[in-house]
Design an enzyme around this catalytic site. Structure first.
Site, short mmCIF file in Angstrom:
data_model
loop_
_atom_site.label_atom_id
_atom_site.label_comp_id
_atom_site.label_asym_id
_atom_site.label_seq_id
_atom_site.Cartn_x
_atom_site.Cartn_y
_atom_site.Cartn_z
N SER A 1 53.21 31.72 18.10
CA SER A 1 51.82 31.98 18.52
C SER A 1 51.04 30.74 18.94
O SER A 1 49.90 30.87 19.39
CB SER A 1 51.06 32.69 17.40
OG SER A 1 51.44 34.05 17.33
N LYS B 1 49.54 30.89 22.29
CA LYS B 1 48.23 31.50 22.52
C LYS B 1 47.18 30.47 22.94
O LYS B 1 46.14 30.82 23.51
CB LYS B 1 47.76 32.24 21.28
CG LYS B 1 48.52 33.55 20.99
CD LYS B 1 47.97 34.25 19.76
CE LYS B 1 48.56 35.63 19.54
NZ LYS B 1 49.93 35.62 18.99
N SER C 1 45.53 35.80 14.98
CA SER C 1 46.67 35.68 15.90
C SER C 1 47.11 37.06 16.37
O SER C 1 48.30 37.35 16.51
CB SER C 1 47.84 34.96 15.22
OG SER C 1 48.71 34.39 16.17
#
Length: 425
Positions: A86, A89, A144
């Site tokens: 993640s 991101k 997340s």
């Protein structure tokens, strides 16, 4: 055909091929790019002018840099390509964050979250509920949430369009180790980044007030339908002090990640005495708070003994901001093989360069001998055609020599995400 030395051409070729591919390819695995400087293309720990790096770091790659100057104070395998989880991101936010006003509202429909991978980390978005853009971004940064990422991606024209924009921005940022497959960082085959690239994404994002505000938010109230809300907490343990971690003094953010395939990844930023440092840690030993503990130790070093470090590289500027283009190259391979990676604090995070050099020399000598034998064989036997090129797992190779081995062997620096159901993201 046998030479007077008793070594046949076939035997010479066999000996050249028998030198371990790992030794040959290790010399080039980290020389595939010179973005940020030649030192960052090398394997192992790179540091100059400062001692006291933390011992027993288990991360496969890490990097410490100054946010303001872009100077890289120390690194280990900075360009090693690994699954980002993640932390990708951050690039998603860099790409989409400024597209929509914070107060804009959006009513989620089933199609917006129908393509969220099973096993994803979720903030709890429900079809039929109206969210503000600010709330969606809180879902991205604090929890997340892949569901929040997918909603914003559909608002942005769809998953494929968003992935294409993310890849284009990565190119502009000169994050050339990064290959985007999904906007959420979930495990997908071929989705890759590096400690260097993730640090670029963080530095770019932190220049934006909204990005900085979201990544430093500890808790928020999130819509549950009607007038109901529930509280969400940031999953960054260095920020919140959760799971037994002490909050890190001066921590700003930025983004953590985990999948069952990628393991743990984290990019953190902290400020002390007017100085802000960035640290990225990728794939430490699994379990517990390791990724946060190693990040904290590297931050401590950067604010302490690392203040005297001489830069081993730099975080380059985006091309669109006038950054000088640094094209990927393998020309540094031989130089890297002959220059041992810097070791610090008794930790050797790199390849055994002396062995690699010896192996490379052996390959070269054997290859030269094989070529000479073949030339003599051609002269005596009147060979009219070259022996067909060998096929290896990496593709067709030239007949012999170290160059053939280097060009065709799989790059050990590329550790692609093979699983499509790795969990969380």
């Amino acid at each position: 055909m046998r030479d007077s030395s008793g070594l046949s051409r076939r035997a010479a070729l066999g000996l050249a091929a028998a030198v371990p591919l790992a030794a040959a390819t290790a010399a080039t695995a980290y020389a595939t790019t010179t973005i940020g400087g030649e030192r960052l293309a090398r394997a192992g720990i790179q540091v100059s002018g400062a001692s006291g790096l933390p011992e027993h770091l288990t991360a496969r790659s890490w990097l410490v840099a100054d946010l303001t100057t872009g100077e890289v104070l120390a690194a280990c395998n900075a360009h090693r390509r690994l699954a980002p989880a993640s932390t990708l991101k951050m690039l998603f936010a860099d790409t989409v964050l400024k597209k929509f006003e914070r107060a804009r509202t959006y009513k989620v429909v089933d199609a917006d979250i129908a393509d969220v991978p099973a096993g994803s980390s979720l903030v709890g978005i429900k079809p039929g509920i109206t969210y503000t853009v600010e709330q969606l971004w809180q879902g991205v940064f604090l929890r997340s949430g892949n569901d929040a990422v997918h909603v914003l991606s559909h608002m942005n024209g769809g998953i494929e369009a968003t992935v294409a924009e993310m890849q284009a921005l990565a190119q502009d940022l000169q994050a050339l180790d990064t290959h985007v497959v999904s906007p959420d960082g979930f495990d997908h085959k071929g989705q890759l980044s590096s400690a260097y690239d993730l640090t670029l994404f963080a530095r770019h994002g932190l220049a934006d007030a909204d990005f900085r505000g979201y990544c430093s938010t500890r808790t928020a109230d999130f819509p549950a339908g009607g007038k109901k809300t529930f509280q969400i907490q940031n999953t960054d343990r260095l920020l919140t002090g959760a799971w037994g971690m002490k909050p890190y003094e001066g921590l700003i953010g930025v983004k953590n990640g985990y999948t069952s395939h990628a393991g743990n990844t984290f990019t953190g930023a902290a400020t002390r005495d007017g100085r802000t440092l960035l640290v990225t840690v990728m794939h430490p030993k699994s379990g517990g708070n390791g990724v946060y503990e190693e990040t904290a130790r590297l931050l401590d070093w950067g604010f302490g003994k690392g203040a005297n470090a001489e830069p081993v590289g730099t975080l380059v500027d985006p091309l669109s901001a006038g950054g000088a283009s640094a094209k990927p190259t393998r020309k540094a391979a031989k130089a890297a093989a002959g220059a041992p990676a810097a070791a610090a604090s008794g930790q050797d995070g790199g390849a055994p360069w002396g062995l690699i050099g010896g192996a490379g020399a052996a390959v070269a000598l054997l290859a030269g001998g094989a070529l000479a034998l073949r030339a003599r064989a051609r002269r005596s036997a009147g060979e009219r055609a070259a022996e067909p090129a060998r096929e290896t797992a990496g593709g067709p190779a030239r007949e012999t020599g170290a160059a053939a081995v280097v060009e065709t062997a799989a790059d050990p620096a590329v550790e692609s995400a093979e699983a499509d159901g790795g969990g969380r993201g």
